[in-house]
Design a protein around this motif. Structure first.
Motif, PDB file in Angstrom:
ATOM      1  N   LEU A 128       0.807  -1.218   0.000  1.00 47.52           N
ATOM      2  CA  LEU A 128       0.000   0.000   0.000  1.00 47.52           C
ATOM      3  C   LEU A 128       0.842   1.270   0.000  1.00 47.52           C
ATOM      4  O   LEU A 128       0.309   2.364   0.124  1.00 47.52           O
ATOM      5  N   THR A 129       2.168   1.131  -0.168  1.00 49.66           N
ATOM      6  CA  THR A 129       2.981   2.334  -0.341  1.00 49.66           C
ATOM      7  C   THR A 129       2.547   2.989  -1.646  1.00 49.66           C
ATOM      8  O   THR A 129       2.057   2.311  -2.555  1.00 49.66           O
ATOM      9  N   PRO A 130       2.677   4.310  -1.770  1.00 49.23           N
ATOM     10  CA  PRO A 130       2.164   4.985  -2.974  1.00 49.23           C
ATOM     11  C   PRO A 130       2.636   4.378  -4.290  1.00 49.23           C
ATOM     12  O   PRO A 130       1.842   4.220  -5.218  1.00 49.23           O
ATOM     13  N   GLU A 131       3.906   4.012  -4.362  1.00 52.99           N
ATOM     14  CA  GLU A 131       4.427   3.464  -5.616  1.00 52.99           C
ATOM     15  C   GLU A 131       3.782   2.112  -5.945  1.00 52.99           C
ATOM     16  O   GLU A 131       3.358   1.870  -7.070  1.00 52.99           O
ATOM     17  N   GLN A 132       3.731   1.238  -4.972  1.00 55.93           N
ATOM     18  CA  GLN A 132       3.163  -0.091  -5.216  1.00 55.93           C
ATOM     19  C   GLN A 132       1.640  -0.024  -5.346  1.00 55.93           C
ATOM     20  O   GLN A 132       1.049  -0.800  -6.085  1.00 55.93           O
TER      21      GLN A 132
END
Length: 57
Positions: A32-36
């Motif tokens: 759920l990190t922005p990149e992923q």
């Protein structure tokens, strides 16, 4: 979108709350990190961008 429109005139910033929730969850769930998130949940990411672009002042 309906929930957002319903609460649009209230003092709650639902997009802000959603982003804060995703940030909090990303500490425990790396996907759920922005990149992923953009990669794995592109439809949800596009929906958030759409709401941000069209339903905010």
């Amino acid at each position: 979108m309906t929930v957002y429109e319903y609460n649009y005139d209230s003092e709650r910033d639902l997009l802000g709350e959603l982003n804060a929730l995703l940030t909090q969850l990303s500490r425990e769930m790396p996907e759920l990190t922005p990149e992923q998130f953009q990669e794995k949940y592109s439809n949800i990411d596009k929906m958030i961008d759409y709401l941000d672009a069209w339903l905010t002042d």
